[in-house]
Design an enzyme around this catalytic site. Sequence first.
Site, PDB file in Angstrom:
ATOM      1  N   CYS A   2       0.843  -1.629   0.322  1.00 25.02           N
ATOM      2  CA  CYS A   2      -0.047  -0.335   0.345  1.00 25.02           C
ATOM      3  C   CYS A   2       0.729   1.331  -0.074  1.00 25.02           C
ATOM      4  O   CYS A   2       1.605   1.055   0.569  1.00 25.02           O
ATOM      5  CB  CYS A   2      -1.224   0.107   1.102  1.00 25.02           C
ATOM      6  SG  CYS A   2      -1.545  -1.459   1.501  1.00 25.02           S
ATOM      7  N   ASN A  98      -0.608   2.169   5.876  1.00 25.64           N
ATOM      8  CA  ASN A  98      -0.388   0.204   5.524  1.00 25.64           C
ATOM      9  C   ASN A  98       0.228  -0.546   6.530  1.00 25.64           C
ATOM     10  O   ASN A  98       0.357  -0.069   7.913  1.00 25.64           O
ATOM     11  CB  ASN A  98       1.196   1.027   4.766  1.00 25.64           C
ATOM     12  CG  ASN A  98       0.359   1.515   3.846  1.00 25.64           C
ATOM     13  OD1 ASN A  98      -0.477   1.597   3.503  1.00 25.64           O
ATOM     14  ND2 ASN A  98       2.070   2.088   3.404  1.00 25.64           N
ATOM     15  N   GLY A  99       0.334  -2.317   6.637  1.00 30.00           N
ATOM     16  CA  GLY A  99       1.381  -2.987   7.423  1.00 30.00           C
ATOM     17  C   GLY A  99      -0.459  -3.317   7.963  1.00 30.00           C
ATOM     18  O   GLY A  99      -1.108  -3.735   7.737  1.00 30.00           O
ATOM     19  N   GLU A 488       6.087 -14.102 -12.966  1.00 31.86           N
ATOM     20  CA  GLU A 488       5.455 -12.955 -11.908  1.00 31.86           C
ATOM     21  C   GLU A 488       4.174 -11.967 -13.258  1.00 31.86           C
ATOM     22  O   GLU A 488       3.573 -11.815 -12.874  1.00 31.86           O
ATOM     23  CB  GLU A 488       6.175 -12.588 -11.407  1.00 31.86           C
ATOM     24  CG  GLU A 488       7.083 -11.547 -11.475  1.00 31.86           C
ATOM     25  CD  GLU A 488       7.842 -11.742 -10.956  1.00 31.86           C
ATOM     26  OE1 GLU A 488       8.054 -10.403 -10.020  1.00 31.86           O
ATOM     27  OE2 GLU A 488       8.981 -10.756 -10.981  1.00 31.86           O
ATOM     28  N   LYS A 601       5.334  -3.976  -5.032  1.00 36.74           N
ATOM     29  CA  LYS A 601       6.010  -3.935  -5.264  1.00 36.74           C
ATOM     30  C   LYS A 601       6.830  -3.911  -3.900  1.00 36.74           C
ATOM     31  O   LYS A 601       8.082  -4.681  -3.935  1.00 36.74           O
ATOM     32  CB  LYS A 601       6.928  -2.365  -5.699  1.00 36.74           C
ATOM     33  CG  LYS A 601       7.795  -2.412  -6.184  1.00 36.74           C
ATOM     34  CD  LYS A 601       9.002  -3.115  -7.403  1.00 36.74           C
ATOM     35  CE  LYS A 601      10.182  -2.091  -7.819  1.00 36.74           C
ATOM     36  NZ  LYS A 601      10.804  -3.427  -8.745  1.00 36.74           N
TER      37      LYS A 601
HETATM   38  C1  G6P Z   1       8.556  -8.082  -4.268  1.00 33.01           C
HETATM   39  C2  G6P Z   1       8.507  -7.599  -5.094  1.00 33.01           C
HETATM   40  C3  G6P Z   1       9.782  -8.541  -5.897  1.00 33.01           C
HETATM   41  C4  G6P Z   1      11.297  -8.164  -5.208  1.00 33.01           C
HETATM   42  C5  G6P Z   1      11.042  -8.578  -3.827  1.00 33.01           C
HETATM   43  C6  G6P Z   1      11.958  -7.871  -3.284  1.00 33.01           C
HETATM   44  O1  G6P Z   1       8.373  -9.607  -3.940  1.00 33.01           O
HETATM   45  O2  G6P Z   1       7.298  -7.935  -6.110  1.00 33.01           O
HETATM   46  O3  G6P Z   1      10.404  -7.610  -7.705  1.00 33.01           O
HETATM   47  O4  G6P Z   1      12.575  -9.450  -4.921  1.00 33.01           O
HETATM   48  O5  G6P Z   1      10.076  -8.254  -3.421  1.00 33.01           O
HETATM   49  O6  G6P Z   1      12.114  -6.713  -2.498  1.00 33.01           O
HETATM   50  P1  G6P Z   1      13.343  -6.187  -2.378  1.00 33.01           P
HETATM   51  O7  G6P Z   1      12.999  -4.119  -2.050  1.00 33.01           O
HETATM   52  O8  G6P Z   1      13.389  -6.231  -0.676  1.00 33.01           O
HETATM   53  O9  G6P Z   1      14.541  -6.078  -3.082  1.00 33.01           O
END
Ligand code: G6P
Length: 606
Positions: A2, A98-99, A488, A601
């Site tokens: 979020c 968020n959370g 994905e 993300k």
């Molecule tokens: C989510 C995203 C991935 C990403 C992962 C880790 O699952 O969809 O694309 O690799 O988080 O995110 P970070 O920001 O810790 O690299």
Amino acid sequence: MCGIVAYVGPKDAAPILLEGLQRLEYRGYDSAGVVVSNKGLRMRKVKGRVADLAAVVPARFKGGLGIGHTRWATHGAPSDINAHPHLSGDERIAVVHNGIIENADELRAKLEADGAIFLSETDTEVLSHLIARTVKEADSLEEAVRTALKRVVGTYGIAVIDSERPGEVVVARNGSPIVLGIGEKEMFAASDVAALVRYTRQVVHLEDGEIAVLRADGFNTFASDARETAKETLTVDWEAGHYDTGGYEHYLLKEISEQPDTVARTLRGRLDDRFHIAHLGGLNMDARETRSFRRVKIIGCGSAYYSGQIGAQLIEELARIPADAEPASEFRYRSPVVEADTLYVAISQSGETYDTLAAVQELKRKGGRVLGIVNTVGSAIARECDGGVYLHAGPEVSVASTKAFTSTAVAFALLALHLGRVRDLSPADGRRICDGLRRLPDQIKEILALEPQIRELAGKYAESPSMMFVGRVRGYPVAREGAQKLKEISYVHAEAYPASELKHGPLALIGPDMPTVAIVPDDELLDKNLTTLGEIRARGGRVLMVGHRTTDPKLADDCVVVPKNETELDPILLSIPLQLFAYHAAVALERDVDKPRNLAKSVTVE
Ligand code: G6P
């Protein structure tokens, strides 16, 4: 996860909130809402995208104070009612969150017994009801929020407004990021700097447990015991333009195409030609300490974890230190043995992934030495680590990680070179790796030029219900990341296996409906890999080989040939055709490439 935006100032809040939410949509995008204060609270919230929300926010939504939210559902399905903001029964208090509030059920039961009527299924709604009760006795909104939060167990980043205090927003954080943006006689807050860069570069990160009060003329921050805290202002160097698609059809394609530059930026100023070493100023470790580690443990989630597997391989090969990678989420829950002579490395593009952050905190609690390989400067994980390497890849917007993945692998090559050169990596090998790293940006350009061929192959294979990805040793993390990208964003089922394991089970799946993408570099395992291709073809399986040469059509139906670098660095280059393959498969299947279903993300919940 979020996104949150808040504004207080002389302008109308609504357009600023909508614009900010659009920038944050990649974090969560199943519903969105805004509330503006102007002689009472006015709210609009809808299931769907920020564009759907913008269509229903009327032009007469005036008022210089407001909060907004874009949601990734945890409690209750995406719907208009479950969308944030949530109001108190008397419509005095509005909250975005968020959370996860872990004791939401218990609080809800108590509030209901006390007469509160809940409209949504969310955990967040308990916050608006709780604050509506504390605000009546408090001297300030900040005090009311602090008192309410004392009863809350869980993680949160929240923004709160009170219709009876039209000049201020209160924000608080515990486990979910909140950043303040300082403007000219206006203040912003958001869960991510992406929402702020259009308006200001001066930001302040809240720490867990902190609460901030924002007014048009400034802000104050407080610890959970109400003591005022002093904050440092950071200047962010990411520009608003980084958040545009820059003429590309999707952020994903833009980010794939940026890799010659982003890899160059990760390398910039870090290679030393005199001694063939890497300069990594942020490690905060002297040579003695650098030599003292007997093991390296790498943690991260998703693509970060797969890049960590490439990293472990690089460290073992170049520094000859035993190294392995593990999902941060698993690591933190299995009560790991934390050793003084192990170097821990946490990887995160966003620097906010909750599982990775919690694993780092657990390591620190047990005295572990933790480095961060992080893209977002000043993020929670970066701040929590003892030192680290920033990627400098610029903001990554598309949910699927690409440029952060390659930059992380490059950062690991630098770290491996650094660790190797204070141990027994020879100057000649150091030079070989430095030269190899320098060649990467141009070689990536050569791979990007293969896009028409890869687009065609993606169109051809995307119709398969399922695909196998295989690789041996260095090629295995490449296969895993290739399968991850495909599933994905295209929703085509994809499995990754070490090529050597194929005959121990998954070979049973191989047949005309299950093509295989095989990573076949020109290394000491080439012959073994070619044997595996023969075994697949003998079972009627189609093969798309990604490697450094074409091969006998008896072994592979199609070949994508990428430039060769030093053997240790090849995985970085071999990953890139698989990004393009997944992208074009997703486009061919008309998927929502940048915002794949069910994902977000930055996963800032457990
Ligand atoms: C989510 C995203 C991935 C990403 C992962 C880790 O699952 O969809 O694309 O690799 O988080 O995110 P970070 O920001 O810790 O690299």
